[in-house]
Design a protein around this motif. Structure first.
Motif, short mmCIF file in Angstrom:
data_model
loop_
_atom_site.label_atom_id
_atom_site.label_comp_id
_atom_site.label_asym_id
_atom_site.label_seq_id
_atom_site.Cartn_x
_atom_site.Cartn_y
_atom_site.Cartn_z
N THR A 234 0.84 -1.20 0.00
CA THR A 234 0.00 0.00 0.00
C THR A 234 0.87 1.25 0.00
OG1 THR A 234 -1.62 -1.25 1.25
CG2 THR A 234 -1.96 1.11 1.11
N LEU A 235 1.53 1.50 1.11
CA LEU A 235 2.44 2.65 1.16
C LEU A 235 3.80 2.18 0.66
CD1 LEU A 235 1.56 4.32 4.58
CD2 LEU A 235 1.11 5.21 2.30
N ASP A 236 3.97 2.10 -0.67
CA ASP A 236 5.25 1.60 -1.17
C ASP A 236 6.22 2.71 -1.55
OD1 ASP A 236 3.85 2.37 -3.34
OD2 ASP A 236 3.78 0.40 -4.31
N THR A 237 5.83 3.95 -1.26
CA THR A 237 6.81 5.04 -1.32
C THR A 237 6.71 5.79 0.01
OG1 THR A 237 5.16 6.53 -2.26
CG2 THR A 237 6.62 5.40 -3.82
N THR A 238 7.73 6.55 0.30
CA THR A 238 7.74 7.24 1.58
C THR A 238 6.81 8.45 1.54
OG1 THR A 238 10.03 6.61 1.82
CG2 THR A 238 9.23 8.31 3.33
N PRO A 239 5.78 8.46 2.39
CA PRO A 239 4.88 9.62 2.38
C PRO A 239 5.58 10.84 2.97
CG PRO A 239 4.29 8.11 4.14
CD PRO A 239 5.44 7.48 3.40
N PRO A 240 5.09 12.04 2.63
CA PRO A 240 5.74 13.24 3.20
C PRO A 240 5.62 13.23 4.72
CG PRO A 240 3.68 13.80 2.05
CD PRO A 240 3.95 12.35 1.79
N ALA A 241 6.68 13.66 5.36
CA ALA A 241 6.69 13.64 6.83
C ALA A 241 5.69 14.64 7.39
CB ALA A 241 8.10 13.98 7.31
N PRO A 242 5.04 14.31 8.50
CA PRO A 242 4.13 15.29 9.11
C PRO A 242 4.93 16.45 9.67
CG PRO A 242 4.41 13.37 10.52
CD PRO A 242 5.15 13.07 9.25
N LYS A 243 4.26 17.58 9.79
CA LYS A 243 4.94 18.77 10.34
C LYS A 243 5.21 18.50 11.83
CE LYS A 243 3.89 22.69 7.49
NZ LYS A 243 2.79 22.37 6.58
N MET A 244 6.43 18.80 12.25
CA MET A 244 6.78 18.60 13.65
C MET A 244 6.33 19.80 14.46
SD MET A 244 8.40 15.73 13.92
CE MET A 244 9.46 15.74 15.35
N ARG A 245 5.98 19.54 15.73
CA ARG A 245 5.70 20.67 16.62
C ARG A 245 6.99 21.46 16.81
NH1 ARG A 245 3.51 17.58 21.55
NH2 ARG A 245 4.78 19.13 22.58
N SER A 246 6.85 22.79 16.89
CA SER A 246 8.06 23.61 16.92
C SER A 246 8.87 23.38 18.20
CB SER A 246 7.68 25.08 16.80
OG SER A 246 6.80 25.40 17.85
N ASP A 247 8.22 22.87 19.28
CA ASP A 247 8.97 22.69 20.53
C ASP A 247 9.70 21.34 20.56
OD1 ASP A 247 6.41 21.52 20.57
OD2 ASP A 247 6.48 21.33 22.75
N ILE A 248 9.51 20.50 19.52
CA ILE A 248 10.24 19.24 19.49
C ILE A 248 11.41 19.39 18.53
CG2 ILE A 248 10.12 16.79 18.89
CD1 ILE A 248 7.20 16.84 19.67
N LYS A 249 12.60 19.18 19.05
CA LYS A 249 13.79 19.37 18.23
C LYS A 249 14.24 18.02 17.67
CE LYS A 249 14.15 23.76 19.27
NZ LYS A 249 12.86 24.22 18.81
N GLY A 250 14.35 17.94 16.37
CA GLY A 250 14.86 16.71 15.76
C GLY A 250 13.83 15.60 15.73
#
Ligand code: FES
Length: 263
Positions: A234-250
């Motif tokens: 089904t997901l045979d390509t890497t989907p775009p990463a979700p936006k990270m919360r600004s207070d989480i680094k890395g």
């Protein structure tokens, strides 16, 4: 503060089957819904206090809530106490939590007896929860249970004589795609067979259980996640990463997520 005998009586009056009643000894001494029965290691004289390091964690937990809602911290503090105490909660730990958050001991007993992740009796170093719900059952959980019982020499609901293992059958642990599976302490071991279950138990006996896989669980058949025998369909390509919360680094690596747990 309740007198010791009153406290014991209050604890015994836990809720069963929708009505208040005093449970009897006929209930398993182990089962999380069983009543408290004094033992040498868990009675009204047993001592418990948080370590200095854990008091810092207690303060961090309580800082999340308004000072007049400290009771919101009951569950995280019980969890902290259980982790400090080798995976189970003596009466004294529940009383300590009650004192810290400023509620009656009974209010804490009600929480600890309601949520089955709190163990009120001593468990083994490796606390095994075996999923016996339908998907795991049709994929062989009964056989896995038998293998564990025979290989370790204990029955479901018991702790092995050497204190290494406790086995409890539970309902769905949310990993049905990789049935049959167990949770051992905090970790999921999935896609089990008779052979890989024995390998896992042997590794635990040597004190070296396999570490978690890339996604924070370990399918024991070489899968990376819950892909089927045809691989990703089904997901045979890497989907775009979700936006990270600004207070989480890395990024947080799922395999080491425990190191990132909030408290
Ligand atoms: S049925 Fe076993 S994890 Fe869901």
């Amino acid at each position: 503060m309740l007198a010791a005998t009153t406290r014991r009586a209050a604890f015994a009056a836990v809720r069963h089957g929708g009505c208040w009643q005093r449970p009897t000894r006929a209930l398993s001494n182990f089962h999380p819904l069983g009543s408290h029965i004094d033992t040498a290691e868990n009675n009204t004289e047993t001592y418990f206090d948080f370590t200095e390091e854990n008091y810092e964690r207690v303060n961090r937990v309580l800082a999340k809530y308004p000072s007049n809602y400290k009771q919101s911290g009951i569950i995280p503090l019980l969890d902290l106490a259980q982790r400090q105490n080798g995976g189970w909660l003596p009466l004294a730990a529940m009383d300590k939590v009650a004192k810290i958050v400023g509620v009656t001991p009974m209010a804490v007993y009600e929480v600890a007896t309601f949520y089955t992740m709190f163990n009120r009796e001593k468990v083994g170093k490796y606390f095994i929860q075996l999923c016996g719900t339908t998907p795991c059952m049709v994929c062989g959980s009964e056989e896995i249970k038998k293998v564990i019982e025979e290989h370790v020499g204990m029955k479901e609901g018991e702790t092995s004589a050497d204190g290494m293992f406790t086995l409890r059958e539970v309902e769905c642990l949310g990993s049905c795609a990789n049935a049959p599976m167990i949770q051992m302490n905090d970790d999921y071991y999935e896609c089990l067979t008779k052979e890989t279950t024995i390998q896992l138990l042997e590794a635990c006996k040597k004190g070296t259980p396999p570490s978690m896989g890339k996604w924070g669980s370990l399918p024991m058949n070489g899968q990376v996640s819950c892909e089927g025998p045809l691989g990703k369909t089904t997901l045979d390509t890497t989907p775009p990463a979700p936006k990270m919360r600004s207070d989480i680094k890395g990024d947080v690596d799922p395999a080491s997520v425990k190191a990132h747990m909030g408290y």
